[in-house]
Design a protein around this motif. Structure first.
Motif, PDB file in Angstrom:
ATOM      1  N   LEU A 117      45.607  25.068  43.482  1.00  0.00           N
ATOM      2  CA  LEU A 117      45.353  23.859  43.417  1.00  0.00           C
ATOM      3  C   LEU A 117      44.658  24.230  45.356  1.00  0.00           C
ATOM      4  O   LEU A 117      44.406  25.562  45.508  1.00  0.00           O
ATOM      5  CB  LEU A 117      46.682  23.534  43.948  1.00  0.00           C
ATOM      6  CG  LEU A 117      47.970  24.500  44.994  1.00  0.00           C
ATOM      7  CD1 LEU A 117      49.096  23.639  45.434  1.00  0.00           C
ATOM      8  CD2 LEU A 117      47.909  25.564  44.955  1.00  0.00           C
ATOM      9  N   LEU A 118      44.467  23.195  46.702  1.00  0.00           N
ATOM     10  CA  LEU A 118      44.444  23.442  47.767  1.00  0.00           C
ATOM     11  C   LEU A 118      45.553  23.985  48.202  1.00  0.00           C
ATOM     12  O   LEU A 118      46.914  23.368  48.007  1.00  0.00           O
ATOM     13  CB  LEU A 118      43.716  22.533  48.140  1.00  0.00           C
ATOM     14  CG  LEU A 118      42.894  21.252  47.349  1.00  0.00           C
ATOM     15  CD1 LEU A 118      42.217  20.392  47.948  1.00  0.00           C
ATOM     16  CD2 LEU A 118      41.630  22.809  47.214  1.00  0.00           C
ATOM     17  N   ARG A 119      45.189  24.956  48.671  1.00  0.00           N
ATOM     18  CA  ARG A 119      46.619  25.575  49.389  1.00  0.00           C
ATOM     19  C   ARG A 119      47.338  24.568  50.484  1.00  0.00           C
ATOM     20  O   ARG A 119      46.991  23.530  51.113  1.00  0.00           O
ATOM     21  CB  ARG A 119      46.526  27.007  50.320  1.00  0.00           C
ATOM     22  CG  ARG A 119      45.566  26.586  51.916  1.00  0.00           C
ATOM     23  CD  ARG A 119      45.207  28.475  52.854  1.00  0.00           C
ATOM     24  NE  ARG A 119      44.480  27.786  53.024  1.00  0.00           N
ATOM     25  CZ  ARG A 119      43.618  28.609  53.915  1.00  0.00           C
ATOM     26  NH1 ARG A 119      44.078  29.505  53.798  1.00  0.00           N
ATOM     27  NH2 ARG A 119      43.325  28.381  55.469  1.00  0.00           N
ATOM     28  N   THR A 120      48.492  24.826  50.327  1.00  0.00           N
ATOM     29  CA  THR A 120      49.166  23.451  50.687  1.00  0.00           C
ATOM     30  C   THR A 120      50.133  23.938  52.049  1.00  0.00           C
ATOM     31  O   THR A 120      50.593  23.770  53.448  1.00  0.00           O
ATOM     32  CB  THR A 120      50.616  22.824  50.321  1.00  0.00           C
ATOM     33  OG1 THR A 120      51.720  24.346  50.096  1.00  0.00           O
ATOM     34  CG2 THR A 120      50.631  22.231  48.996  1.00  0.00           C
ATOM     35  N   PHE A 146      46.983  19.067  46.029  1.00  0.00           N
ATOM     36  CA  PHE A 146      46.000  18.408  45.159  1.00  0.00           C
ATOM     37  C   PHE A 146      45.803  19.360  44.292  1.00  0.00           C
ATOM     38  O   PHE A 146      45.415  20.858  44.866  1.00  0.00           O
ATOM     39  CB  PHE A 146      44.567  18.390  46.308  1.00  0.00           C
ATOM     40  CG  PHE A 146      44.614  17.359  47.132  1.00  0.00           C
ATOM     41  CD1 PHE A 146      44.881  15.992  46.823  1.00  0.00           C
ATOM     42  CD2 PHE A 146      45.591  17.585  48.592  1.00  0.00           C
ATOM     43  CE1 PHE A 146      44.875  15.337  47.722  1.00  0.00           C
ATOM     44  CE2 PHE A 146      45.489  16.095  49.428  1.00  0.00           C
ATOM     45  CZ  PHE A 146      44.790  15.557  48.909  1.00  0.00           C
ATOM     46  N   TYR A 147      46.258  19.292  43.307  1.00  0.00           N
ATOM     47  CA  TYR A 147      45.998  20.411  41.971  1.00  0.00           C
ATOM     48  C   TYR A 147      44.572  20.374  41.526  1.00  0.00           C
ATOM     49  O   TYR A 147      44.121  19.124  41.888  1.00  0.00           O
ATOM     50  CB  TYR A 147      47.199  20.243  40.844  1.00  0.00           C
ATOM     51  CG  TYR A 147      48.673  20.956  41.845  1.00  0.00           C
ATOM     52  CD1 TYR A 147      48.037  22.360  40.801  1.00  0.00           C
ATOM     53  CD2 TYR A 147      49.328  20.233  41.939  1.00  0.00           C
ATOM     54  CE1 TYR A 147      50.215  22.449  40.931  1.00  0.00           C
ATOM     55  CE2 TYR A 147      50.541  20.939  42.106  1.00  0.00           C
ATOM     56  CZ  TYR A 147      50.493  22.134  41.732  1.00  0.00           C
ATOM     57  OH  TYR A 147      52.099  23.138  42.217  1.00  0.00           O
ATOM     58  N   ASP A 181      49.003  29.009  42.098  1.00  0.00           N
ATOM     59  CA  ASP A 181      49.991  28.757  42.506  1.00  0.00           C
ATOM     60  C   ASP A 181      50.779  29.936  42.477  1.00  0.00           C
ATOM     61  O   ASP A 181      51.842  29.511  43.084  1.00  0.00           O
ATOM     62  CB  ASP A 181      50.460  27.933  40.700  1.00  0.00           C
ATOM     63  CG  ASP A 181      52.719  27.414  41.081  1.00  0.00           C
ATOM     64  OD1 ASP A 181      52.075  25.764  40.830  1.00  0.00           O
ATOM     65  OD2 ASP A 181      52.883  28.631  40.700  1.00  0.00           O
ATOM     66  N   TYR A 182      50.934  31.398  42.116  1.00  0.00           N
ATOM     67  CA  TYR A 182      51.757  32.588  42.367  1.00  0.00           C
ATOM     68  C   TYR A 182      52.014  32.329  44.022  1.00  0.00           C
ATOM     69  O   TYR A 182      52.880  32.306  44.641  1.00  0.00           O
ATOM     70  CB  TYR A 182      50.371  33.762  41.252  1.00  0.00           C
ATOM     71  CG  TYR A 182      51.892  34.893  42.099  1.00  0.00           C
ATOM     72  CD1 TYR A 182      52.909  34.848  41.716  1.00  0.00           C
ATOM     73  CD2 TYR A 182      50.962  35.414  42.799  1.00  0.00           C
ATOM     74  CE1 TYR A 182      54.249  35.880  42.129  1.00  0.00           C
ATOM     75  CE2 TYR A 182      52.134  36.179  43.111  1.00  0.00           C
ATOM     76  CZ  TYR A 182      53.306  37.104  42.893  1.00  0.00           C
ATOM     77  OH  TYR A 182      54.075  37.672  43.335  1.00  0.00           O
ATOM     78  N   TYR A 183      49.961  32.555  44.581  1.00  0.00           N
ATOM     79  CA  TYR A 183      50.622  33.143  46.289  1.00  0.00           C
ATOM     80  C   TYR A 183      50.896  31.557  46.835  1.00  0.00           C
ATOM     81  O   TYR A 183      51.303  32.028  47.629  1.00  0.00           O
ATOM     82  CB  TYR A 183      48.834  33.044  46.603  1.00  0.00           C
ATOM     83  CG  TYR A 183      48.746  34.750  46.053  1.00  0.00           C
ATOM     84  CD1 TYR A 183      49.772  35.905  46.379  1.00  0.00           C
ATOM     85  CD2 TYR A 183      47.995  34.727  45.376  1.00  0.00           C
ATOM     86  CE1 TYR A 183      49.093  37.052  46.390  1.00  0.00           C
ATOM     87  CE2 TYR A 183      47.748  36.566  44.972  1.00  0.00           C
ATOM     88  CZ  TYR A 183      48.475  37.140  45.201  1.00  0.00           C
ATOM     89  OH  TYR A 183      47.864  38.563  44.916  1.00  0.00           O
ATOM     90  N   ASN A 184      50.438  30.623  46.725  1.00  0.00           N
ATOM     91  CA  ASN A 184      51.122  29.488  47.528  1.00  0.00           C
ATOM     92  C   ASN A 184      52.334  29.286  47.495  1.00  0.00           C
ATOM     93  O   ASN A 184      52.931  28.616  48.336  1.00  0.00           O
ATOM     94  CB  ASN A 184      50.316  28.327  46.748  1.00  0.00           C
ATOM     95  CG  ASN A 184      50.649  26.960  48.203  1.00  0.00           C
ATOM     96  OD1 ASN A 184      49.183  27.181  49.145  1.00  0.00           O
ATOM     97  ND2 ASN A 184      50.888  25.926  47.656  1.00  0.00           N
TER      98      ASN A 184
END
Ligand code: 2U9
Length: 345
Positions: free
Chosen positions: A166-169, A159-160, A137-140
């Motif tokens: 999560l899958l990167r958005t 997609f968590y 979550d931090y980097y995304n």
């Protein structure tokens, strides 16, 4: 005894002549010259001859032996040669027959676009950076000025895997990680190609998984004009020198100011048509100057450093460039679709 040897020689030569193959020839050799062969047998009986005759008959016997041996060797060469010729005749390849067609594969249209973009930016001194598709979550979000509670990071849109994974958005977390690894020292000059995931209902223009190429430059004195010049080079390289660009103000949490870039419509040459929805312009990417908060979180002092960033949706570029009307064509791998791109190097 001499007559007997002469008779045997004549008989042996006759049999050598009649031998049809190497096996039959070997049988003749064994029958006459072998350990228990007929010539050997005559020689064994030499002891019974008067002493003075022995050297003469002995010499003659050797002559006979050599004559038969030579005949066998000659015949062997002849038979081997004949066999070889037979085999060659049987194995003859008709070089005039048409070959079986080999189906040639080619690079996927999305890969072609990505490689074209990579070549262009490598030529301008950029490096290619890659990172994980499963992100924190931090980097995304967090490191990109999208704090918890921001509407763009709604649970419904991503997609968590767990609360923090999560899958990167987007590929932006690769840039965030690269900035961090520079420990506050420029320049950073990278592009990040890769797969990204968003919770979307798939249709002709949306896919829950697609490809992006994002770019980031951070250094002292980086300005909006650097961004505009870079994007213009990109647009003209991908879509042709005859295309115009324009920047419109926009909003992204990670850039300030933010822009969207349009290219002039090739179909109507700016007059307005269905592709450009009557405007004469087609939107192709988003970009902007890196937000000071993002610079700070990446370890850069925003009073010294500035930067620009851009994001390109690869499918959209490929659809516009090749005139593809449905994004799902890229993923269904119908050969009739794919092979249209095989020979356009
Ligand atoms: C860092 C700082 C800034 C990346 C950017 C866009 C604008 C953008 C979209 C294009 C089409 C996503 O694929 S798309 O839907 N992207 O409009 N992306 S600026 O900005 C960054 C990234 C990383 C550290």
């Amino acid at each position: 005894m001499k007559e007997r040897l002469t008779e045997l020689q004549a008989e042996a030569l006759e049999k050598v002549k009649a031998a049809k193959d190497l096996r039959a020839l070997n049988d003749v050799r064994v029958a006459f010259l072998g350990k228990k062969g007929r010539i050997t047998e005559v020689l064994r009986n030499m002891g019974k001859l008067p002493k003075e005759e022995r050297p003469v008959v002995g010499a003659y016997a050797n002559e006979v032996r050599e004559t038969i041996q030579r005949a066998i060797e000659e015949k062997m060469n002849q038979l081997e040669k004949e066999q070889m010729e037979r085999e060659l005749a049987e194995e003859t390849v008709d070089v005039t027959l048409p070959g079986r067609p080999v189906r040639q594969a080619g690079r996927h249209p999305l890969i072609r676009i990505i490689e074209e973009i990579e070549d262009l930016f490598i030529g301008m001194g950029y490096r290619i950076a890659e990172g994980p598709e499963v992100e924190t979550d931090y980097y995304n979000f967090e490191a990109l000025n999208l704090p918890k509670g921001h509407p763009a990071r709604d649970m419904q849109d991503s997609f968590y895997i767990s609360e923090e994974i999560l899958l990167r958005t987007h590929t932006s977390p690769v840039q965030a990680r690269t900035m961090e690894s520079h420990q506050g020292r420029g320049p950073v000059k990278i592009i990040c190609p890769g797969k990204v995931y968003r919770r979307d209902n798939d249709d002709a223009t949306h896919s829950h998984q697609f490809m992006q190429v994002e770019g980031l430059v951070v250094d002292e004195n980086i300005r909006m004009s650097d961004l505009k010049g870079t994007l213009e080079v990109f647009a003209k390289k991908i879509f042709g020198d005859d295309r115009e660009i324009r920047l419109r103000p926009s909003f992204f949490p990670f850039t300030e100011p933010s822009v969207e870039m349009d290219i002039s419509c090739k179909i109507c040459r700016g007059q307005g048509c269905s592709v450009c929805k009557g405007t004469g312009w087609i939107e192709i990417l988003g970009a902007g100057m890196v937000h000071p908060n993002v610079l700070k979180m990446g370890g850069f002092d925003p009073d010294i450093y500035s930067g620009f960033a851009f994001g390109i949706g690869v499918e959209r570029i490929a659809m516009l460039k090749y005139g593809i009307d449905d994004i799902r064509h890229f993923y269904t791998n119908d050969v009739r679709f794919l092979q249209q791109f095989y020979r356009q190097e």
